[in-house]
Scaffold this active site. Structure first.
Site, PDB file in Angstrom:
ATOM      1  N   GLU A   1      -0.993  -1.301  -4.921  1.00  0.00           N
ATOM      2  CA  GLU A   1      -2.215  -0.537  -5.186  1.00  0.00           C
ATOM      3  C   GLU A   1      -1.980   0.424  -6.341  1.00  0.00           C
ATOM      4  O   GLU A   1      -0.965   1.110  -6.405  1.00  0.00           O
ATOM      5  CB  GLU A   1      -2.641   0.241  -3.936  1.00  0.00           C
ATOM      6  CG  GLU A   1      -3.992   0.898  -4.112  1.00  0.00           C
ATOM      7  CD  GLU A   1      -4.440   1.632  -2.852  1.00  0.00           C
ATOM      8  OE1 GLU A   1      -4.745   0.959  -1.859  1.00  0.00           O
ATOM      9  OE2 GLU A   1      -4.489   2.868  -2.875  1.00  0.00           O
TER      10      GLU A   1
ATOM     11  N   ASP B   1       0.884  -1.170   0.000  1.00  0.00           N
ATOM     12  CA  ASP B   1       0.000   0.000   0.000  1.00  0.00           C
ATOM     13  C   ASP B   1       0.920   1.218   0.000  1.00  0.00           C
ATOM     14  O   ASP B   1       1.449   1.592   1.043  1.00  0.00           O
ATOM     15  CB  ASP B   1      -0.877  -0.037   1.260  1.00  0.00           C
ATOM     16  CG  ASP B   1      -1.859   1.117   1.305  1.00  0.00           C
ATOM     17  OD1 ASP B   1      -2.136   1.719   0.253  1.00  0.00           O
ATOM     18  OD2 ASP B   1      -2.337   1.426   2.408  1.00  0.00           O
TER      19      ASP B   1
ATOM     20  N   ASP C   1      -2.843   0.281  10.026  1.00  0.00           N
ATOM     21  CA  ASP C   1      -2.844   0.804   8.665  1.00  0.00           C
ATOM     22  C   ASP C   1      -2.132  -0.105   7.665  1.00  0.00           C
ATOM     23  O   ASP C   1      -1.917   0.278   6.522  1.00  0.00           O
ATOM     24  CB  ASP C   1      -2.305   2.242   8.604  1.00  0.00           C
ATOM     25  CG  ASP C   1      -1.019   2.414   9.382  1.00  0.00           C
ATOM     26  OD1 ASP C   1      -0.433   1.396   9.775  1.00  0.00           O
ATOM     27  OD2 ASP C   1      -0.606   3.562   9.579  1.00  0.00           O
TER      28      ASP C   1
END
Lengths: 199, 199
Positions: free
Chosen positions: B68, B7, B141
């Site tokens: 991503e 990410d 996260d």
């Protein structure tokens, strides 16, 4: 001082190496463009750029890398690829302990041509002249990378990185008083050299 | 198969490693976040990310990296940093010969929760459940990085990457005729497994 200038892009990434030599005489060392085919996947293209960039550093051993700054306001169709290529070269340079400087396109245009809005033709013309080349640098789209490297040499010198802080303040104040330019004597000398190189 | 999910981000870059195991039982291998201080220059931060990313690859030896996908329409204030971090990790992975796959945030949300608009809480909840963890993965996260890795395992299986092209066409046509889903029998089995894992 040797500067590697990088004009980042996914389709074409310009690279230009310039030595400082004397103030008026920056010296061309190498210039080139890394091209990657648009029909390859982005990761493979970035992998090729990583390979080529590290080879340039190995071969030319720059003291500093100057990369064009990417803005969120840039052309939306190419901004992601440009940011990806810039991030890749920034990370690779930093990881090898090289200082990285960023300059905006208008800073480069202003330093090289005297106008922040110069077009590609003017840039190429002035880079050819400043480096005293017999013909415009090839490939043509690498002129911006050379412009970045020259700009960094000039701005770095004007910033007076080697002058200790306090002395710099004194010099700057004296220069402002005596010449009204806000430049130290050394900076004025550089500014003259820059104008001479552009003339 | 072992997938490293990424990410991308400059302030926080999430990393999650997942093994395929059986279709319904993807296995957590490692999860973490690379944080870089906002008061450091971008090149130094990217250099730190490059170091950490290569260490993760050395340690966990993934077969594929799932990152991503960044869009030009994303949040303008962070898009450059995100694109720079994604370009860096893509280039580093490709250079080591690793295949890189890109998935959009809504593809990941849809695969993990069944809705392309799921919020962070739902994502964390489902990732915890799919990986059969006693507590939500920490740091919180990094759940998106795990979601990316799981999505890649599932989508890769559905895409039938190991089925030769012609056979895949035949299977796909037969599946469309017999089941009306457009999925091959193997794909239907996977789809059932995915639903079971989410249930």
């Amino acid at each position: 001082m040797r500067v590697l200038g990088v004009d980042p892009g996914l389709t074409r990434l310009g690279l230009g190496v310039v030595d400082s030599g004397s103030p008026t005489r920056p010296q061309l060392v190498a210039v080139g463009v890394v091209r990657t085919p648009a029909d390859e996947s982005v990761d493979v293209r970035l992998g090729r750029i990583a390979e080529a960039f590290d080879q340039w550093i190995d071969e030319h051993r720059p003291d500093v890398v100057a990369i064009e700054r990417v803005f969120a306001r840039s052309d939306v169709s190419t901004i992601i690829g440009t940011a990806q290529a810039s991030g890749l070269t920034m990370g690779l340079a930093a990881r090898r302990g090289l200082p990285v400087a960023m300059h905006t396109p208008s800073e480069v245009k202003a330093a090289i041509t005297g106008s922040g809005r110069a077009d590609k033709r003017q840039m190429t013309h002035m880079v050819t002249r400043i480096l005293r080349l017999d013909a415009p640098p090839k490939p043509a789209d690498a002129a911006d990378a050379l412009g970045l490297a020259i700009t960094h040499l000039w701005r770095g010198a004007v910033a007076g990185a080697s002058t200790p802080g306090k002395e710099k303040d004194v010099l700057a104040r004296r220069a402002r008083t005596t010449a009204g330019t806000g430049l130290t004597p050394a900076q004025q000398q550089w500014a003259r050299a820059m104008r001479a190189a552009r003339a």
